[in-house]
Design a protein around this motif. Sequence first.
Motif, mmCIF file in Angstrom:
data_model
loop_
_atom_site.group_PDB
_atom_site.id
_atom_site.type_symbol
_atom_site.label_atom_id
_atom_site.label_comp_id
_atom_site.label_asym_id
_atom_site.label_seq_id
_atom_site.Cartn_x
_atom_site.Cartn_y
_atom_site.Cartn_z
ATOM 1 N N ASN A 18 0.809 -1.231 0.000
ATOM 2 C CA ASN A 18 0.000 0.000 0.000
ATOM 3 C C ASN A 18 0.836 1.273 0.000
ATOM 4 O O ASN A 18 0.502 2.232 0.694
ATOM 5 N N ASP A 20 1.194 4.406 -1.170
ATOM 6 C CA ASP A 20 0.258 5.214 -1.943
ATOM 7 C C ASP A 20 0.951 6.414 -2.576
ATOM 8 O O ASP A 20 2.104 6.712 -2.271
ATOM 9 N N ASP A 22 0.465 9.479 -2.129
ATOM 10 C CA ASP A 22 0.806 10.539 -1.170
ATOM 11 C C ASP A 22 2.209 10.309 -0.609
ATOM 12 O O ASP A 22 2.925 11.263 -0.299
ATOM 13 N N ILE A 23 2.603 9.050 -0.449
ATOM 14 C CA ILE A 23 3.955 8.747 0.028
ATOM 15 C C ILE A 23 4.966 9.004 -1.097
ATOM 16 O O ILE A 23 6.031 9.563 -0.882
ATOM 17 N N ALA A 27 1.407 15.693 -1.059
ATOM 18 C CA ALA A 27 0.454 16.624 -1.655
ATOM 19 C C ALA A 27 0.949 18.064 -1.722
ATOM 20 O O ALA A 27 0.633 18.784 -2.662
ATOM 21 N N ASN A 76 -0.220 -3.412 -4.146
ATOM 22 C CA ASN A 76 -1.019 -2.191 -4.177
ATOM 23 C C ASN A 76 -0.152 -0.934 -4.238
ATOM 24 O O ASN A 76 -0.474 0.096 -3.657
ATOM 25 N N GLY A 80 -4.376 5.028 -4.199
ATOM 26 C CA GLY A 80 -4.784 6.335 -3.687
ATOM 27 C C GLY A 80 -4.975 7.370 -4.773
ATOM 28 O O GLY A 80 -5.494 7.069 -5.842
ATOM 29 N N SER A 81 -4.530 8.578 -4.487
ATOM 30 C CA SER A 81 -4.748 9.726 -5.369
ATOM 31 C C SER A 81 -4.260 9.461 -6.790
ATOM 32 O O SER A 81 -3.262 8.778 -7.001
ATOM 33 N N SER A 82 -4.984 10.038 -7.764
ATOM 34 C CA SER A 82 -4.666 9.801 -9.170
ATOM 35 C C SER A 82 -3.466 10.611 -9.661
ATOM 36 O O SER A 82 -3.098 10.512 -10.824
ATOM 37 N N ARG A 83 -2.856 11.408 -8.810
ATOM 38 C CA ARG A 83 -1.810 12.349 -9.244
ATOM 39 C C ARG A 83 -0.740 11.685 -10.119
ATOM 40 O O ARG A 83 -0.044 10.762 -9.708
ATOM 41 N N GLU A 84 -0.598 12.195 -11.336
ATOM 42 C CA GLU A 84 0.399 11.656 -12.262
ATOM 43 C C GLU A 84 1.803 12.080 -11.834
ATOM 44 O O GLU A 84 2.798 11.499 -12.268
ATOM 45 N N GLU A 105 -4.791 1.164 -9.806
ATOM 46 C CA GLU A 105 -5.148 1.107 -11.224
ATOM 47 C C GLU A 105 -4.753 2.361 -12.014
ATOM 48 O O GLU A 105 -4.245 2.282 -13.124
ATOM 49 N N ILE A 106 -5.019 3.518 -11.427
ATOM 50 C CA ILE A 106 -4.764 4.765 -12.159
ATOM 51 C C ILE A 106 -3.252 4.958 -12.326
ATOM 52 O O ILE A 106 -2.769 5.309 -13.396
ATOM 53 N N SER B 132 -9.120 10.918 -8.225
ATOM 54 C CA SER B 132 -9.590 9.545 -8.019
ATOM 55 C C SER B 132 -11.003 9.476 -7.440
ATOM 56 O O SER B 132 -11.698 8.486 -7.628
ATOM 57 N N THR B 197 -7.987 -3.255 -1.363
ATOM 58 C CA THR B 197 -7.895 -3.662 -2.764
ATOM 59 C C THR B 197 -9.034 -4.627 -3.114
ATOM 60 O O THR B 197 -9.030 -5.247 -4.168
ATOM 61 N N ARG B 232 -12.403 1.667 -9.121
ATOM 62 C CA ARG B 232 -12.326 2.969 -9.783
ATOM 63 C C ARG B 232 -13.726 3.470 -10.169
ATOM 64 O O ARG B 232 -13.893 4.601 -10.593
ATOM 65 N N VAL B 414 -6.561 17.344 2.133
ATOM 66 C CA VAL B 414 -5.321 17.143 1.390
ATOM 67 C C VAL B 414 -4.375 18.265 1.798
ATOM 68 O O VAL B 414 -4.749 19.422 1.786
ATOM 69 N N ALA B 415 -3.182 17.911 2.222
ATOM 70 C CA ALA B 415 -2.295 18.920 2.801
ATOM 71 C C ALA B 415 -1.595 19.745 1.732
ATOM 72 O O ALA B 415 -0.381 19.745 1.628
ATOM 73 N N MET B 416 -2.385 20.450 0.914
ATOM 74 C CA MET B 416 -1.712 21.299 -0.082
ATOM 75 C C MET B 416 -2.246 22.725 -0.055
ATOM 76 O O MET B 416 -2.069 23.477 -0.989
ATOM 77 N N ARG B 433 -9.240 9.695 3.338
ATOM 78 C CA ARG B 433 -7.940 9.009 3.370
ATOM 79 C C ARG B 433 -7.205 9.277 4.666
ATOM 80 O O ARG B 433 -7.054 10.434 5.068
ATOM 81 N N PHE B 435 -4.055 8.083 5.001
ATOM 82 C CA PHE B 435 -2.674 7.740 4.649
ATOM 83 C C PHE B 435 -1.690 8.535 5.511
ATOM 84 O O PHE B 435 -1.991 9.633 5.953
#
Lengths: 207, 473
Positions: A18, A20, A22-23, A27, A76, A80-84, A105-106, B132, B197, B232, B414-416, B433, B435
């Motif tokens: 996992n 993710d 964010d790691i 953000a 996994n 998490g977030s979809s950020r590219e 998946e993303i 997401s 998952t 998704r 979200v921490a931004m 989340r 996380f």
Amino acid sequence: MIAFDRLTGTAAPLPEENVDTDIIFPARFLLITERHGLGRYAFHDRRFAADGSEIATFVLNRQPWRGSPILIAGANFGSGSSREQAVWTLLGHGIRCVIAPSFGEIFHGNCFRNGVLPIVLPEAVVGALMAAAQDGRIFVVDLDAQVIASEGLPTLSFPIDAEQRLALLNGWDETDLILNARGADIAAFEDRQKRIQPWLYDTETAA
Amino acid sequence: MPRTLYEKLWDSHVVADLSPQQPGGDALLYIDRHLVHEVSSPQAFQALRDAGRRLRRPETHLAVADHAVPTRSRGAIADPLAAAQVAELEANVAQFAVPYRRFDGDGQGIVHVMGPEAGFTLPGITLVCGDSHTTTHGAFGALAFGIGASECGTVMAAQCLRQKRARTMRVELTGTLSPHVSTKDLALALIARIGATGAAGHAVEYTGPSVAALSMAARMTLCNMTIEAGGRIGLIAPDDTTFAYLEGRPLVPHGTRWTQAVTYWRTLRSDADAVFDTSVAIDLGDIAPHVSWGTSPEDCAPITASVPDPAKVQDMSARRRLEKALAYMDLTPGTPLDAIAIDRVFIGSCTNGRIEDLRAAASVVDGRHVAEGVSAIVVPGSTATKHQAEAEGLDAIFRAAGFEWRHAGCSMCVAMNDDRLAPGERSASTSNRNFEGRQGPGGRTHLMSPAMAAAAGIAGHLVDIRTLGAHGA
Ligand code: SF4
């Protein structure tokens, strides 16, 4: 997109589930609107202490994995977030291939659009590769032949979608592919849809 | 052949079958609507410019700034990076003629709250966003999913995306939720049961006799959290509740078009004998208020439980993950969950920032006050929600109880932006989340429903909402 054919180097072991996005890319750095030059933020809060000094125990701060082009991770990865940015930051750090039992998946899809090869292998196989990576062995990932080789391990093949393999090998841009090959299909679809769900086009005729 | 709702939505959007020899493989899908925000769009607009491409249908996009914006005040943005990011979005939407909800205007809000409110989200469409939690919009019977920034660029230029067909999962809901229990608790219980998952590779459809009684807000919370189970796509078939919610909203069809649309939308349901790849059944009457204790949304338990003990976990890798999560959360095995003290409360986000959520939280704090040492904020999911709440007097209730009342945005989810936890701080949060570092580096997040987060703020520790009244806290 940069093409991918063959990669040689050590593989950084990250035996953790996992992990993710964010790691991978915290953000607060999302305020940066560039996609290049993000390598220094990869795993930022794992790599650097609050005062900016390196955390010596983190695998990417240790030899021989500082410059590993391959990452081997737990299940996994990239969830998490979809950020590219998660892919761009790995790429910026020099990582071109990630091996894991499963991916978010993303994230998995984003890899292919950026010349990064995500390889899915069964947990036990990843475990064996992880052990070899921990010994600092050199890996060769060959996309054309679809195999991974490393000293002391039998060469093993990995599965990959045929189309995605071709796109990676050639460095094709997905948008180009669609626009070049599917223009007529798209127009035909729109004509058809206008008859079935005309309300989806009302804003445009009104404008 | 009988089809599921997912299959119907998929089939109605196939532009080209990309793997004819392999049924159910990849297809080029037409994308009807695209929500654009400041974080995932700059690189997509840049790619358009670099390639000299146009937007194929500018009117099918809707842009807003939500992630980076401050919520303390509107007007000039103090953080130079955030200000630059919003300015870049404004320049991009101007150049490409994309409809835009101004940051300081009445139409602003979190993409997944504002889109449905505006009537931008409709049944039967495909809707994407570089985010997401786009799963949220599946609550309307739309095929909605999160995408990456490169895909945003592809949608802008080609109005299409290459997609892999998902497998299907049915979550069959029976029974009725007990008082003080919400679909947030249901979502957390489901994720605890099937894992983070558990729905990977699946389009999840929530079905069963209990769905009819769920409000659109409750449905959106449920679909929103589907991504935390790895799915998704979350889906609920549109029904009279959906149509009643939509009718008259600015961007929905009007007049005869409305009647025509509703007729079509009524066909959007899984056939009675449709086959799902996986099925899960849940009796809503069994669901207790849930909270998370770890660093994955699957680390959840009823509030009456205790922090689990890694020593009792047989699987070694699961044990290590648990130890790591508890170390990060600074929790000792065996501690009752309702003994965990908190520093901050965050009520908001695209999961629980809607008017129904604010009402639920307000009814808990009405006439009470936040515990000493706890700082609490309420951040409406959209500016329209904020106005509605103010019209109902909810802001006054929150303020009197010691909560800060903010402007709309993603805020502490979200921490931004300016709102984040300091290292070591612990929050009761209605976001999605938990996380590591999600709400700020070193911050510790406990996920829960709006009522439970409000109650935790009053008590100063995680608490069972069902007993709060009895204790007269
Ligand atoms: S509220 Fe949180 S989860 Fe929702 S869109 Fe904003 S940052 Fe993402």
